[in-house]
Write a protein that holds these residues in place. Structure first.
Motif, PDB file in Angstrom:
ATOM      1  N   MET A 118      -0.851   6.301   5.760  1.00 39.72           N
ATOM      2  CA  MET A 118      -0.566   5.770   5.688  1.00 39.72           C
ATOM      3  C   MET A 118       0.595   5.355   6.880  1.00 39.72           C
ATOM      4  N   LYS A 119       0.899   5.586   8.159  1.00 35.64           N
ATOM      5  CA  LYS A 119       1.950   5.507   9.323  1.00 35.64           C
ATOM      6  C   LYS A 119       3.105   4.426   9.040  1.00 35.64           C
ATOM      7  N   ALA A 120       2.146   3.424   8.102  1.00 40.06           N
ATOM      8  CA  ALA A 120       3.393   2.010   8.114  1.00 40.06           C
ATOM      9  C   ALA A 120       3.242   1.611   6.788  1.00 40.06           C
ATOM     10  N   THR A 121       3.843   0.927   6.002  1.00 36.64           N
ATOM     11  CA  THR A 121       3.479   0.180   4.734  1.00 36.64           C
ATOM     12  C   THR A 121       2.635  -0.884   5.778  1.00 36.64           C
ATOM     13  N   ALA A 122       1.134  -1.424   4.411  1.00 33.07           N
ATOM     14  CA  ALA A 122       0.557  -2.595   4.284  1.00 33.07           C
ATOM     15  C   ALA A 122       0.972  -3.742   3.496  1.00 33.07           C
ATOM     16  N   LYS A 123       1.350  -5.288   4.718  1.00 33.33           N
ATOM     17  CA  LYS A 123       1.389  -6.015   4.182  1.00 33.33           C
ATOM     18  C   LYS A 123       0.781  -7.485   4.544  1.00 33.33           C
ATOM     19  N   VAL A 124       1.431  -7.776   2.955  1.00 32.68           N
ATOM     20  CA  VAL A 124       0.706  -9.380   3.417  1.00 32.68           C
ATOM     21  C   VAL A 124       0.877  -9.967   3.751  1.00 32.68           C
ATOM     22  N   VAL A 125       0.265 -11.013   4.557  1.00 30.67           N
ATOM     23  CA  VAL A 125       0.861 -11.753   5.017  1.00 30.67           C
ATOM     24  C   VAL A 125       1.257 -13.262   3.719  1.00 30.67           C
ATOM     25  N   ASN A 126       1.479 -14.334   4.145  1.00 30.28           N
ATOM     26  CA  ASN A 126       1.532 -14.799   2.237  1.00 30.28           C
ATOM     27  C   ASN A 126       0.085 -16.308   2.950  1.00 30.28           C
ATOM     28  N   ALA A 127       0.679 -16.662   4.114  1.00 25.61           N
ATOM     29  CA  ALA A 127      -0.344 -17.476   4.499  1.00 25.61           C
ATOM     30  C   ALA A 127      -1.971 -17.202   4.418  1.00 25.61           C
ATOM     31  N   HIS A 128      -2.078 -15.892   4.766  1.00 27.80           N
ATOM     32  CA  HIS A 128      -3.367 -15.328   4.497  1.00 27.80           C
ATOM     33  C   HIS A 128      -4.167 -15.125   3.755  1.00 27.80           C
ATOM     34  N   GLY A 129      -5.282 -14.811   3.305  1.00 26.21           N
ATOM     35  CA  GLY A 129      -6.066 -15.356   2.018  1.00 26.21           C
ATOM     36  C   GLY A 129      -6.648 -15.892   1.471  1.00 26.21           C
ATOM     37  N   PRO A 130      -6.919 -17.429   0.453  1.00 31.82           N
ATOM     38  CA  PRO A 130      -5.336 -17.145  -0.073  1.00 31.82           C
ATOM     39  C   PRO A 130      -5.421 -15.598  -1.766  1.00 31.82           C
ATOM     40  N   ARG A 131      -6.633 -15.029  -1.365  1.00 33.62           N
ATOM     41  CA  ARG A 131      -6.707 -13.899  -1.866  1.00 33.62           C
ATOM     42  C   ARG A 131      -7.084 -12.788  -1.121  1.00 33.62           C
ATOM     43  N   ILE A 132      -6.629 -11.681  -1.514  1.00 31.68           N
ATOM     44  CA  ILE A 132      -7.058 -10.533  -1.247  1.00 31.68           C
ATOM     45  C   ILE A 132      -6.884  -8.952  -1.873  1.00 31.68           C
ATOM     46  N   VAL A 133      -8.488  -8.984  -1.478  1.00 25.55           N
ATOM     47  CA  VAL A 133      -8.923  -7.778  -2.205  1.00 25.55           C
ATOM     48  C   VAL A 133      -9.503  -6.381  -1.287  1.00 25.55           C
ATOM     49  N   LEU A 134      -8.684  -5.608  -2.040  1.00 27.31           N
ATOM     50  CA  LEU A 134      -8.981  -3.987  -1.712  1.00 27.31           C
ATOM     51  C   LEU A 134      -9.757  -4.127  -2.555  1.00 27.31           C
ATOM     52  N   ASP A 135     -10.976  -3.205  -1.694  1.00 29.36           N
ATOM     53  CA  ASP A 135     -12.393  -2.914  -2.815  1.00 29.36           C
ATOM     54  C   ASP A 135     -12.111  -0.963  -1.846  1.00 29.36           C
ATOM     55  N   GLY A 136     -11.992   0.347  -2.483  1.00 23.55           N
ATOM     56  CA  GLY A 136     -12.196   1.793  -1.829  1.00 23.55           C
ATOM     57  C   GLY A 136     -13.451   1.946  -1.978  1.00 23.55           C
ATOM     58  N   GLY A 137     -14.764   1.305  -2.677  1.00 22.25           N
ATOM     59  CA  GLY A 137     -15.426   1.696  -3.349  1.00 22.25           C
ATOM     60  C   GLY A 137     -15.840   2.738  -3.911  1.00 22.25           C
ATOM     61  N   GLY A 138     -14.629   3.495  -4.748  1.00 21.30           N
ATOM     62  CA  GLY A 138     -14.259   4.250  -5.201  1.00 21.30           C
ATOM     63  C   GLY A 138     -14.290   5.692  -4.160  1.00 21.30           C
ATOM     64  N   LYS A 139     -14.244   5.735  -3.384  1.00 19.44           N
ATOM     65  CA  LYS A 139     -14.176   7.112  -1.922  1.00 19.44           C
ATOM     66  C   LYS A 139     -13.103   6.851  -1.149  1.00 19.44           C
ATOM     67  N   VAL A 140     -11.857   5.899  -1.544  1.00 23.10           N
ATOM     68  CA  VAL A 140     -10.789   6.066  -0.535  1.00 23.10           C
ATOM     69  C   VAL A 140      -9.516   5.960  -1.235  1.00 23.10           C
ATOM     70  N   THR A 141      -8.445   6.971  -0.701  1.00 25.24           N
ATOM     71  CA  THR A 141      -7.424   7.261  -0.658  1.00 25.24           C
ATOM     72  C   THR A 141      -6.691   6.801  -0.048  1.00 25.24           C
ATOM     73  N   LEU A 142      -5.651   5.974  -0.065  1.00 25.00           N
ATOM     74  CA  LEU A 142      -4.513   5.719   0.070  1.00 25.00           C
ATOM     75  C   LEU A 142      -3.238   6.162   0.285  1.00 25.00           C
ATOM     76  N   SER A 143      -2.696   6.908   1.345  1.00 28.21           N
ATOM     77  CA  SER A 143      -2.085   7.934   0.637  1.00 28.21           C
ATOM     78  C   SER A 143      -0.159   7.140   1.386  1.00 28.21           C
ATOM     79  N   GLY A 144       0.472   7.365   0.854  1.00 29.78           N
ATOM     80  CA  GLY A 144       1.725   6.936   1.312  1.00 29.78           C
ATOM     81  C   GLY A 144       2.776   8.460   2.083  1.00 29.78           C
ATOM     82  N   GLY A 145       1.991   9.969   2.141  1.00 37.47           N
ATOM     83  CA  GLY A 145       2.755  10.377   2.647  1.00 37.47           C
ATOM     84  C   GLY A 145       3.604  11.740   2.102  1.00 37.47           C
ATOM     85  N   GLY A 146       3.686  10.513   1.076  1.00 40.59           N
ATOM     86  CA  GLY A 146       5.405  10.836   0.071  1.00 40.59           C
ATOM     87  C   GLY A 146       6.684  10.633   0.991  1.00 40.59           C
ATOM     88  N   SER A 147       6.340  10.251   1.676  1.00 41.43           N
ATOM     89  CA  SER A 147       7.137   9.151   2.659  1.00 41.43           C
ATOM     90  C   SER A 147       7.301   7.627   2.921  1.00 41.43           C
TER      91      SER A 147
END
Length: 398
Positions: free
Chosen positions: A138-167
């Motif tokens: 990630m080059k920036a933090t992913a941020k939820v917009v409160n008016a969008h949704g109303p449910r936000i689901v992130l499903d990586g399918g068991g194959k996705v890693t999200l990395s903050g790169g230590g920073s």
């Protein structure tokens, strides 16, 4: 197991009982300029990858492709021997009909910018990054917009890693953050948005220096609405190393709707480092942790809470740190081992300031969780102040 030192325990018990800073939810925001149910605004200084405007349903995010829920996720997290029953509301969300898909079939198409835009747009989000496991830094933090949704689901399918790169922090939701839009006049207790992360790995998240709302939440920070974690891994995340009450190298949670529990199901937390709560941390929040694993997490602060004179504070809750007034913690089918705390609760630190909080542990194993400062007699690895002693059944504590 006998208490290591009666004097520090007595002193901490007396001090925490009178500690105003840890009682219940953090302060709410000032009253909205206008009492409406529409968001007050969008970020005025977004990160480089933040959308300039709220994205529409699928704009620039890839097509929404079916991903049959019957297909097993490749990722296997949590305690395979855990047999705790999982209530319906704590189970994975059906993502067979996603709202939007990150990626178009190749690793190169799965970018930080695409994740940021998808999270801001909301809905059910899946990934199409090709057949092999992929890491998205990630080059920036992913941020939820409160008016969008109303449910936000992130499903990586068991194959996705999200990395903050230590920073950087990886994921952020805050119903009381005006930059993300207010949707009610009572942001500290509203039902939506609701965030679910499932079949994902979070690594290298780091919220060090993030002081808003008290800091913490190296991988994920949530205030308001509800949050749920299912079949996910949190590896080597970080937050500030000092501070009496901040924490949550993996997950920091505040102000959940009607104090309904945060569900953590079939997930693994390893290698977290923070002042307190090197995996999970909260104030005034209830938790239900089922069939999960916490291993090798370290609360590295010094001075406890409130901070002893001449110290920066912190060092409690090697795996889990819970503070506030009335809340509950339930742990079932879970292994908590080889975590440590410089001060209290090598495994779990639980302080209910008004002594109304309760904790139950069932069909679980807690072992080799040294508390270098203090813990509650008879409960190795745990420091507890609440309504009554923790209820422990069919479990092994050593």
């Amino acid at each position: 197991m006998r208490l290591k030192s009666a004097l520090p325990l007595l002193a901490l018990a007396l001090a925490t009982a009178a500690l105003p800073a840890c009682g219940g939810d953090p302060p709410g925001p000032p009253a909205p300029v206008a009492a409406t149910d529409t968001p007050a605004g969008t970020p005025s200084t977004p990160d480089a990858d933040d959308p300039a405007v709220s994205p529409s349903a699928r704009a620039g995010l890839g097509s929404a492709k079916p991903s049959p829920s019957s297909a097993p996720a490749a990722l296997r997290a949590g305690n395979p021997d855990g047999k705790a029953a999982v209530p319906a509301e704590a189970r994975a969300v059906d993502t067979s009909r996603p709202t939007r898909t990150v990626g178009s079939g190749t690793p190169a198409s799965c970018t930080s910018a695409a994740v940021v835009k998808a999270v801001a747009a909301g809905g059910i989000i899946t990934f199409d990054c090709g057949p092999a496991p992929v890491t998205i830094t990630m080059k920036a933090t992913a941020k939820v917009v409160n008016a969008h949704g109303p449910r936000i689901v992130l499903d990586g399918g068991g194959k996705v890693t999200l990395s903050g790169g230590g920073s950087r922090r990886i994921l952020y939701m805050n119903t009381c953050d005006q930059a993300q839009g207010w949707t009610t006049s009572h942001c500290q207790n509203q039902e939506f948005p609701q965030l679910t992360v499932q079949n994902l790995t979070f690594t290298g998240g780091n919220s060090t220096g993030e002081k808003a709302e008290g800091g913490g939440g190296g991988a994920i920070f949530v205030r308001g609405g509800r949050v749920k974690v299912v079949n996910s891994r949190f590896v080597d995340n970080r937050c500030d190393r000092t501070g009496p009450d901040l924490g949550g190298a993996a997950l920091r949670v505040l102000s959940q709707f009607e104090n309904k529990p945060v569900y953590v199901v079939g997930s693994t937390f390893t290698g977290g480092v923070c002042a307190n709560g090197a995996a999970l941390s909260s104030i005034g929040v209830s938790w239900t942790v089922l069939n999960s694993v916490f291993r090798d997490n370290r609360a590295v602060g010094t001075g406890a809470n409130p901070a002893r004179g001449g110290t920066p504070g912190g060092g409690s809750g090697g795996a889990i740190y819970c503070d506030g007034n009335e809340f509950t913690v339930r742990i079932a089918g879970t292994v908590i081992e080889d975590n440590s705390a410089n001060e209290g609760g090598g495994a779990i630190f639980f302080v209910s300031n008004d002594r109304t909080g309760t904790m139950t542990i069932s069909s679980s194993t807690l072992r080799r969780n040294p508390s270098k400062g203090f813990e509650t007699k008879g409960f190795p690895g745990i420091f507890f102040l609440g309504a009554r002693p923790p209820s422990v059944s069919s479990s092994h504590l050593s």
